[in-house]
Scaffold this motif. Structure first.
Motif, PDB file in Angstrom:
ATOM      1  N   PRO A   1      12.832 214.226  45.269  1.00 25.55           N
ATOM      2  CA  PRO A   1      14.030 213.514  44.814  1.00 25.55           C
ATOM      3  C   PRO A   1      13.849 212.817  43.468  1.00 25.55           C
ATOM      4  CG  PRO A   1      12.907 212.245  46.505  1.00 25.55           C
ATOM      5  CD  PRO A   1      12.171 213.541  46.394  1.00 25.55           C
ATOM      6  N   MET A   2      14.931 212.762  42.710  1.00 18.31           N
ATOM      7  CA  MET A   2      14.883 212.023  41.451  1.00 18.31           C
ATOM      8  C   MET A   2      14.721 210.529  41.716  1.00 18.31           C
ATOM      9  SD  MET A   2      17.706 213.917  39.014  1.00 18.31           S
ATOM     10  CE  MET A   2      17.330 212.804  37.662  1.00 18.31           C
ATOM     11  N   ARG A   3      15.438 210.038  42.733  1.00 19.93           N
ATOM     12  CA  ARG A   3      15.319 208.621  43.105  1.00 19.93           C
ATOM     13  C   ARG A   3      14.152 208.481  44.073  1.00 19.93           C
ATOM     14  NH1 ARG A   3      19.361 205.292  41.737  1.00 19.93           N
ATOM     15  NH2 ARG A   3      18.840 203.851  43.430  1.00 19.93           N
ATOM     16  N   ALA A   4      13.222 207.589  43.720  1.00 20.64           N
ATOM     17  CA  ALA A   4      11.979 207.505  44.479  1.00 20.64           C
ATOM     18  C   ALA A   4      12.167 206.894  45.864  1.00 20.64           C
ATOM     19  CB  ALA A   4      10.954 206.677  43.694  1.00 20.64           C
ATOM     20  N   GLY A   5      13.021 205.873  45.972  1.00 18.11           N
ATOM     21  CA  GLY A   5      13.188 205.203  47.265  1.00 18.11           C
ATOM     22  C   GLY A   5      11.893 204.630  47.795  1.00 18.11           C
ATOM     23  N   LEU A   6      11.057 204.110  46.905  1.00 17.62           N
ATOM     24  CA  LEU A   6       9.714 203.665  47.293  1.00 17.62           C
ATOM     25  C   LEU A   6       9.693 202.615  48.401  1.00 17.62           C
ATOM     26  CD1 LEU A   6       7.961 203.552  43.796  1.00 17.62           C
ATOM     27  CD2 LEU A   6       7.693 205.273  45.575  1.00 17.62           C
ATOM     28  N   PRO A   7      10.539 201.570  48.328  1.00 18.67           N
ATOM     29  CA  PRO A   7      10.443 200.545  49.374  1.00 18.67           C
ATOM     30  C   PRO A   7      10.560 201.095  50.787  1.00 18.67           C
ATOM     31  CG  PRO A   7      11.798 199.755  47.569  1.00 18.67           C
ATOM     32  CD  PRO A   7      11.540 201.214  47.304  1.00 18.67           C
ATOM     33  N   LYS A   8      11.404 202.122  50.975  1.00 21.20           N
ATOM     34  CA  LYS A   8      11.596 202.682  52.312  1.00 21.20           C
ATOM     35  C   LYS A   8      10.586 203.771  52.645  1.00 21.20           C
ATOM     36  CE  LYS A   8      16.566 201.743  52.704  1.00 21.20           C
ATOM     37  NZ  LYS A   8      17.915 202.343  52.889  1.00 21.20           N
ATOM     38  N   ARG A   9      10.120 204.505  51.620  1.00 19.04           N
ATOM     39  CA  ARG A   9       9.288 205.681  51.883  1.00 19.04           C
ATOM     40  C   ARG A   9       7.792 205.380  51.883  1.00 19.04           C
ATOM     41  NH1 ARG A   9      10.236 210.157  48.048  1.00 19.04           N
ATOM     42  NH2 ARG A   9       9.531 211.508  49.739  1.00 19.04           N
ATOM     43  N   GLU A  10       7.368 204.354  51.170  1.00 19.25           N
ATOM     44  CA  GLU A  10       5.926 204.068  51.084  1.00 19.25           C
ATOM     45  C   GLU A  10       5.285 203.815  52.447  1.00 19.25           C
ATOM     46  OE1 GLU A  10       5.466 202.318  46.528  1.00 19.25           O
ATOM     47  OE2 GLU A  10       5.889 200.931  48.186  1.00 19.25           O
ATOM     48  N   PRO A  11       5.930 203.078  53.366  1.00 24.55           N
ATOM     49  CA  PRO A  11       5.292 202.887  54.677  1.00 24.55           C
ATOM     50  C   PRO A  11       4.969 204.185  55.394  1.00 24.55           C
ATOM     51  CG  PRO A  11       7.066 201.302  54.390  1.00 24.55           C
ATOM     52  CD  PRO A  11       7.149 202.258  53.231  1.00 24.55           C
ATOM     53  N   GLY A  12       5.740 205.238  55.141  1.00 27.70           N
ATOM     54  CA  GLY A  12       5.468 206.541  55.750  1.00 27.70           C
ATOM     55  C   GLY A  12       4.135 207.112  55.299  1.00 27.70           C
ATOM     56  N   TRP A  13       3.810 206.937  54.041  1.00 25.26           N
ATOM     57  CA  TRP A  13       2.518 207.433  53.546  1.00 25.26           C
ATOM     58  C   TRP A  13       1.371 206.594  54.103  1.00 25.26           C
ATOM     59  CZ3 TRP A  13       6.077 207.224  49.016  1.00 25.26           C
ATOM     60  CH2 TRP A  13       6.725 208.456  48.840  1.00 25.26           C
ATOM     61  N   LEU A  14       1.610 205.296  54.267  1.00 28.37           N
ATOM     62  CA  LEU A  14       0.582 204.459  54.906  1.00 28.37           C
ATOM     63  C   LEU A  14       0.279 204.984  56.307  1.00 28.37           C
ATOM     64  CD1 LEU A  14       1.752 200.865  53.877  1.00 28.37           C
ATOM     65  CD2 LEU A  14      -0.264 202.079  53.043  1.00 28.37           C
ATOM     66  N   GLU A  15       1.331 205.345  57.035  1.00 29.42           N
ATOM     67  CA  GLU A  15       1.138 205.904  58.370  1.00 29.42           C
ATOM     68  C   GLU A  15       0.381 207.233  58.298  1.00 29.42           C
ATOM     69  OE1 GLU A  15       4.857 206.255  60.413  1.00 29.42           O
ATOM     70  OE2 GLU A  15       5.373 204.136  60.107  1.00 29.42           O
ATOM     71  N   HIS A  16       0.702 208.031  57.310  1.00 24.87           N
ATOM     72  CA  HIS A  16       0.016 209.327  57.138  1.00 24.87           C
ATOM     73  C   HIS A  16      -1.478 209.111  56.910  1.00 24.87           C
ATOM     74  CE1 HIS A  16      -0.780 213.423  55.805  1.00 24.87           C
ATOM     75  NE2 HIS A  16      -1.181 212.974  54.620  1.00 24.87           N
ATOM     76  N   TRP A  17      -1.821 208.179  56.029  1.00 24.84           N
ATOM     77  CA  TRP A  17      -3.238 207.914  55.739  1.00 24.84           C
ATOM     78  C   TRP A  17      -3.952 207.361  56.963  1.00 24.84           C
ATOM     79  CZ3 TRP A  17      -1.354 204.974  50.817  1.00 24.84           C
ATOM     80  CH2 TRP A  17      -0.967 205.910  49.854  1.00 24.84           C
ATOM     81  N   ASN A  18      -3.257 206.509  57.693  1.00 25.76           N
ATOM     82  CA  ASN A  18      -3.855 205.952  58.893  1.00 25.76           C
ATOM     83  C   ASN A  18      -4.079 207.050  59.935  1.00 25.76           C
ATOM     84  OD1 ASN A  18      -4.661 203.608  60.571  1.00 25.76           O
ATOM     85  ND2 ASN A  18      -2.868 204.181  61.788  1.00 25.76           N
ATOM     86  N   LYS A  19      -3.125 207.939  60.049  1.00 27.70           N
ATOM     87  CA  LYS A  19      -3.202 209.011  61.043  1.00 27.70           C
ATOM     88  C   LYS A  19      -4.365 209.952  60.764  1.00 27.70           C
ATOM     89  CE  LYS A  19      -0.404 212.691  63.137  1.00 27.70           C
ATOM     90  NZ  LYS A  19       0.918 213.379  63.107  1.00 27.70           N
ATOM     91  N   ILE A  20      -4.558 210.290  59.486  1.00 29.64           N
ATOM     92  CA  ILE A  20      -5.634 211.252  59.171  1.00 29.64           C
ATOM     93  C   ILE A  20      -6.976 210.547  58.949  1.00 29.64           C
ATOM     94  CG2 ILE A  20      -3.970 212.857  58.165  1.00 29.64           C
ATOM     95  CD1 ILE A  20      -4.962 212.126  55.403  1.00 29.64           C
ATOM     96  N   GLY A  21      -6.970 209.193  59.037  1.00 27.01           N
ATOM     97  CA  GLY A  21      -8.225 208.454  58.876  1.00 27.01           C
ATOM     98  C   GLY A  21      -8.862 208.693  57.536  1.00 27.01           C
ATOM     99  N   ILE A  22      -8.084 208.522  56.496  1.00 28.91           N
ATOM    100  CA  ILE A  22      -8.521 208.979  55.170  1.00 28.91           C
ATOM    101  C   ILE A  22      -9.778 208.263  54.680  1.00 28.91           C
ATOM    102  CG2 ILE A  22      -7.062 207.386  53.830  1.00 28.91           C
ATOM    103  CD1 ILE A  22      -6.468 209.898  52.034  1.00 28.91           C
ATOM    104  N   TYR A  23      -9.904 206.946  54.948  1.00 29.68           N
ATOM    105  CA  TYR A  23     -11.089 206.230  54.459  1.00 29.68           C
ATOM    106  C   TYR A  23     -12.356 206.780  55.113  1.00 29.68           C
ATOM    107  CZ  TYR A  23     -14.277 202.510  53.113  1.00 29.68           C
ATOM    108  OH  TYR A  23     -15.340 201.819  52.590  1.00 29.68           O
ATOM    109  N   ASP A  24     -12.300 206.997  56.441  1.00 29.65           N
ATOM    110  CA  ASP A  24     -13.474 207.527  57.145  1.00 29.65           C
ATOM    111  C   ASP A  24     -13.776 208.961  56.712  1.00 29.65           C
ATOM    112  OD1 ASP A  24     -13.776 205.163  58.517  1.00 29.65           O
ATOM    113  OD2 ASP A  24     -12.601 205.820  60.238  1.00 29.65           O
ATOM    114  N   ARG A  25     -12.743 209.729  56.438  1.00 26.14           N
ATOM    115  CA  ARG A  25     -12.969 211.114  56.004  1.00 26.14           C
ATOM    116  C   ARG A  25     -13.682 211.149  54.656  1.00 26.14           C
ATOM    117  NH1 ARG A  25      -7.766 214.851  56.836  1.00 26.14           N
ATOM    118  NH2 ARG A  25      -9.174 216.274  55.721  1.00 26.14           N
ATOM    119  N   LEU A  26     -13.346 210.211  53.780  1.00 22.97           N
ATOM    120  CA  LEU A  26     -14.014 210.145  52.476  1.00 22.97           C
ATOM    121  C   LEU A  26     -15.485 209.766  52.645  1.00 22.97           C
ATOM    122  CD1 LEU A  26     -11.243 208.467  50.303  1.00 22.97           C
ATOM    123  CD2 LEU A  26     -12.081 210.809  50.111  1.00 22.97           C
ATOM    124  N   ARG A  27     -15.762 208.884  53.620  1.00 26.98           N
ATOM    125  CA  ARG A  27     -17.164 208.521  53.857  1.00 26.98           C
ATOM    126  C   ARG A  27     -17.943 209.718  54.410  1.00 26.98           C
ATOM    127  NH1 ARG A  27     -14.707 205.550  51.739  1.00 26.98           N
ATOM    128  NH2 ARG A  27     -15.740 206.748  50.111  1.00 26.98           N
TER     129      ARG A  27
END
Length: 969
Positions: A20-46
């Motif tokens: 989308p041209m309009r980012a809608g960050l305030p509403k959409r950013e929490p979704g990416w936080l959930e995605h990172w939490n779900k895939i355990g991104i910090y532990d995967r990097l370690r």
């Protein structure tokens, strides 16, 4: 053109994307936080770091205090740290980040006391362990709140297992680190003036002090001589002070042998004056007239010069000497002493010296070995103690920080005793507690100190044998400073600093785990119990149950055991300065954790510039005392955040910017972008208008990414074109990428986020959007799918995509994930699992870059010339033009002829010539030797690509040019 010409729009290769041209960050950013939490991104990097054997890179987190919502300074700090961690991870390191919190100390204790006061409870009547448990619960609550607020900003880290200074292991290690000072000989108990808060009833460190204007009393007090001869016998030495309450503790008067002094006689006064004709006074010549004027003296005579040497050995009488009902309390000698700290800038040229209430005063007595002459006249609530005549119980400041009765009482008694010649008020900068905002006093109290100049008996002498020497050597030899001014600031602080006051008279903290022998003096060899077995028992108990173990019934007997008779010793119940807690974090975080470092030394410490006297400082001193060197390799400093006008933020001014508000309005990525665009090493500004500008930059960059996504739809590896086969324009883009790759990596390595973002943003918006994309839209949309130009352009777009998304991921954490997942969706997909792609060195092509610099300069002239025709409504679009371009430089002309300059200038046709520039030719002053004569394109308009060409409508497909006819097949 015929009315039945086909509609060719659907045959174009137009961009296809759901981005989308309009980012809608305030509403959409929490979704990416959930995605990172779900895939355990910090532990995967370690796991990735371990599997690939990556070199660790550790930024050690300076712990914020767990007692309130985040302010904009917190956001700046944590975002900068996050950009360092993410960028180093993507440059091939195993970049670990363990967030932490400072949990002990007065602010939390103060909050619990406030709760007690509201309920009418007395803290001192509460069991100390119960009180400490309430402090612990308070800290835990705020840690949970702040953790979520930090995560919302897109900060990556080991949030599941942060470090807390109140964890049992942390408390055990803090105690162990303290006991190293106990064992290596640097710990001692001393009695010296420290900054003391009457409101909080504790000593304060310099880092806990801020300076505000304060209105103080000023008095001019004469001292009579006890042993002078000649005309000095009748004279009096006048001092000036802004702390009348310290007069009862006066023990000397200081002078400076470099100051010119004189003997002055009063000849006439105003009707009301505390002086009278014939009085003789001693002043510094530079200050005599002002002081006598304040005393309402209207006429005076300078009797003679007085050499400073005449003061040597002279004794004065205290202003309260011989006063009735004082039982001789002040009938002691007051010596005159020389001191370099005395000046003739203000006052009288003589300095009232109360060694229990001033740093210079104290040092003057230490120098003379007069410590036994110290007074203990003032208590923990800034009240005169019961043994002080006349003033017992009177406070300097009350529990609310307001002025008490002490100053006025002392002044009144001086008037009564004839011990004052003038008084007034002065507004000056005065130390205040940064927590209670109340003014502090200098007060002599028994405190525990770490000596910075004693020999450290630990055998770690490589960097020096004292804490000060080790710290100064570390600053110069082991640490890099960003900016370099940070080195100078901390060096000068360490060079001049006094011993470190370790003790606080509070309850919530790690206690000073030591025992003192009853009846022994601090200077006695056996004053402190030093025993490895005792220390080991303390450490084991703290590890099992925390520092509360120190306060339990029978703790003394348990810890001392059979090492000595417990009845012979007293247990110390002061707690450690919280700066010792945070200064020790290198031990229980860097040294002890699996995600720490092998040597207990961090790659980077990053904090605000105030931490030169705070965490940078205390960590340096603590580590130099226990491990012999600084615990960091790099120190990065950021400035303070001000409003748009450069004013300090204040709730009363209504100019505060709260991170939560910015996130709700714009999204966290816009706040992160503000950080990246700021020169964070100095003070930076933020406000509504600035944020609007940042949001505009974000939109421009988002559009660049959207263009790439749209034109990469369906890209297949079979389309990829080898670099050697690419047109020059694509190879020029790759050259720019090679330049940028070096710039980006170097910028991230040197923490220059402003430089990185500026370079990438300018490339994306100027080199790409305004130049390359502008030119290649035609080929991307209109060329046949298999044409070299289109395939090469899409190959370059793919290369650009991988570099821009990864280069910008440390800054625009959410947006680049959005861009990445738009192209590479998947439950396990994330741009933050990707490294910066390697960039082949042979992409660099300086001759090609020089050639295209000339082409771009010429294009600028053409574009500017056509803009005038568009403005004047001669043409509607540049494709209606066929400009004649006159070029004086033969090399540039050859370069223009070697490429399709009509495509480059986005015209349908172009004529290139070296004919002399006609008078009517359009020129740009900054581009020498290029002129443009406007001509309209000849021919018909292609109904597919809109170019105006002579061959339109002469092919199989009606209304098309040759290129479009071929594309249609």
């Amino acid at each position: 053109m015929c009315a039945d010409t086909p509609e060719y729009k659907d045959t174009l290769n137009l961009p296809v994307t759901d981005f989308p041209m309009r980012a809608g960050l305030p509403k959409r950013e929490p979704g990416w936080l959930e995605h990172w939490n779900k895939i355990g991104i910090y532990d995967r990097l370690r796991e990735k770091g371990k599997a690939e054997g990556r070199e660790p890179f550790v930024l050690h987190d300076g712990p914020p205090y767990a007692n309130g919502h985040l302010h904009i300074g917190h956001a700046l700090n944590k975002i900068l740290k996050d950009m360092i961690v993410r960028s180093h991870q993507m440059m091939g390191h195993d970049a670990r980040y363990v967030p932490g919190w400072d949990c002990h100390g007065l602010p939390i204790e103060w909050k619990i006391e406030e709760q007690y006061r509201k309920k009418g409870r007395d803290k001192d009547e509460v069991d100390v362990v119960d009180f400490r448990q309430e402090c612990r619960k308070f800290a835990e609550g705020w840690i949970d709140i702040q953790r979520e607020e930090f995560k919302r900003l897109g900060i990556t880290g080991n949030w599941a297992d942060p470090y807390l200074t109140m964890n049992f292991h942390a408390e055990a290690v803090i105690a162990e680190e303290f006991m190293k000072f106990l064992m290596n000989g640097t710990l001692y108990q001393g009695s010296k003036p420290v900054m003391w808060s009457a409101v909080e009833k504790t000593a304060l460190a310099e880092a806990e002090i801020e300076y505000h204007d304060h209105k103080s009393h000023t008095i001019w007090v004469p001292f009579s001589f006890a042993n002078a001869e000649g005309d000095l016998a009748e004279a009096r030495v006048v001092i000036w002070t802004t702390t009348p309450w310290t007069i009862p503790s006066n023990k000397a008067v200081a002078y400076n042998d470099k100051i010119a002094y004189g003997l002055y006689r009063v000849d006439a006064t105003e009707e009301e004056s505390w002086t009278k004709p014939g009085d003789l006074y001693l002043f510094a010549d530079a200050l005599a007239e002002d002081a006598l004027g304040k005393s309402r003296v209207t006429e005076f005579t300078r009797v003679r010069d007085v050499e400073a040497s005449e003061f040597a050995g002279l004794i004065l009488k205290h202003p309260f000497h011989g006063v009735d009902d004082a039982e001789g309390y002040w009938d002691y000698d007051v010596p005159m002493i020389d001191g370099d700290h005395v000046t003739d800038d203000a006052g009288t040229g003589f300095v009232h010296t109360a060694p229990s209430h001033g740093a210079d005063d104290y040092e003057a007595f230490v120098k003379r070995n007069w410590i036994d002459r110290m007074t203990h006249n003032v208590g923990e609530e800034s009240e005169f103690l019961p043994h002080v005549p006349f003033f017992a119980g009177l406070q300097v400041f009350d529990r609310k920080g307001k002025e008490g009765k002490a100053n006025n009482a002392v002044i009144s008694k001086l008037v009564e005793a004839g011990g004052i010649i003038a008084r007034g008020r002065v507004t000056h900068s005065y130390p205040h507690s940064w927590r209670s905002k109340a003014p502090v006093i200098f007060r002599n109290t028994p405190q525990w100190f770490a000596s910075v100049d004693r020999e450290v008996g630990d055998g770690q002498d490589e960097m020096g044998t004292t804490i000060r020497a080790r710290a100064l050597n570390s600053i110069d030899k082991l640490v890099k400073w960003w900016p370099q001014a940070g080195r100078n600031r901390l060096y000068s602080m360490i060079e001049a600093r006094p011993d470190w006051v370790l003790s606080r008279q509070r309850a919530w903290g790690v206690p000073l785990t030591c025992f003192v022998k009853k009846g022994a003096l601090p200077t006695d060899a056996d004053f402190l119990l030093r025993d490895d077995a005792v220390n080991a028992r303390i450490s084991a108990a703290f590890e099992a149950e925390g520092a509360d173990a120190w306060y339990k019934q029978g703790a003394k007997e348990l810890f001392i055991g059979d090492a000595a008779n417990p009845e012979d010793y007293e247990q110390v119940f002061d707690v450690l300065d919280v700066w010792f807690d945070s200064g020790s974090t290198h031990s229980f975080v860097l040294r002890d954790r699996e995600d720490g470092t092998e040597d207990g030394i961090a790659d980077v410490y990053l904090e605000g510039t105030d931490q030169h006297r705070g965490w940078f400082h205390s960590s340096l001193l603590q580590a130099c005392g226990t491990k012999g060197r600084a615990p960091y390799k790099n120190v990065v400093t950021h400035g303070f955040t001000l409003d748009e006008k450069g004013m300090k933020m204040s709730k009363s001014l209504g100019n505060t910017i709260v991170p939560e508000q910015v996130v709700k309005q714009y999204g966290a990525d816009v706040l992160r972008l503000w950080v990246a665009q700021a020169d964070y090493m100095v003070d930076q500004r933020i406000g509504p208008e600035i944020l609007k500008g940042v949001a505009d930059s974000y939109r421009r960059l988002r559009n660049t990414m959207r263009f790439m996504l749209g034109n990469l739809a369906g890209f297949d590896e079979s389309e990829r074109v080898d670099v050697a086969d690419m047109p020059e324009l694509e190879r020029w883009v790759l050259h720019r990428l090679a330049e940028l790759d070096h710039q980006v990596r170097e910028g991230y390595k040197t923490f220059d986020f402003q430089g990185v973002f500026s370079a990438v943003f300018n490339f994306a918006t100027v080199d790409l959007s305004s130049f390359y994309f502008d030119i290649r839209k035609d080929a991307l949309y209109c060329d046949g799918a298999d044409s070299l130009n289109r395939r090469a352009a899409r190959t370059v777009l793919d290369i650009l995509f991988h570099r821009l998304t990864t280069w910008l991921a440390p800054v625009l954490t959410f947006t680049m994930e959005d861009v990445w997942l738009e192209r590479f969706p998947g439950e396990d997909s994330s741009v933050h699992l990707i490294d910066f792609p390697d960039t082949p060195a042979d992409w660099l092509d300086e001759p090609l870059a020089a050639k295209w610099a000339g082409i771009r300069q010429t294009r600028r002239v053409v574009t500017a010339a056509l803009e005038i025709q568009r403005r004047d409504k001669v043409i509607g679009a540049s494709l209606e033009a066929a400009p004649v371009v006159h070029v004086r430089d033969a090399e540039v002309l050859d370069a223009l002829k070697s490429v399709n300059f009509a495509d480059v200038s986005i015209t349908s046709q172009v004529v290139l010539t070296n004919d002399p520039l006609p008078a009517e030719a359009f020129r740009l002053p900054e581009v020498e030797g290029v002129g443009v004569v406007f001509e309209k394109a000849s021919g018909e308009k292609c109904q597919r690509c809109w170019k105006i060409l002579p061959d339109v409508d002469k092919h199989d497909h009606a209304g098309t040019c040759g290129r479009c006819d071929s594309a249609l097949g």
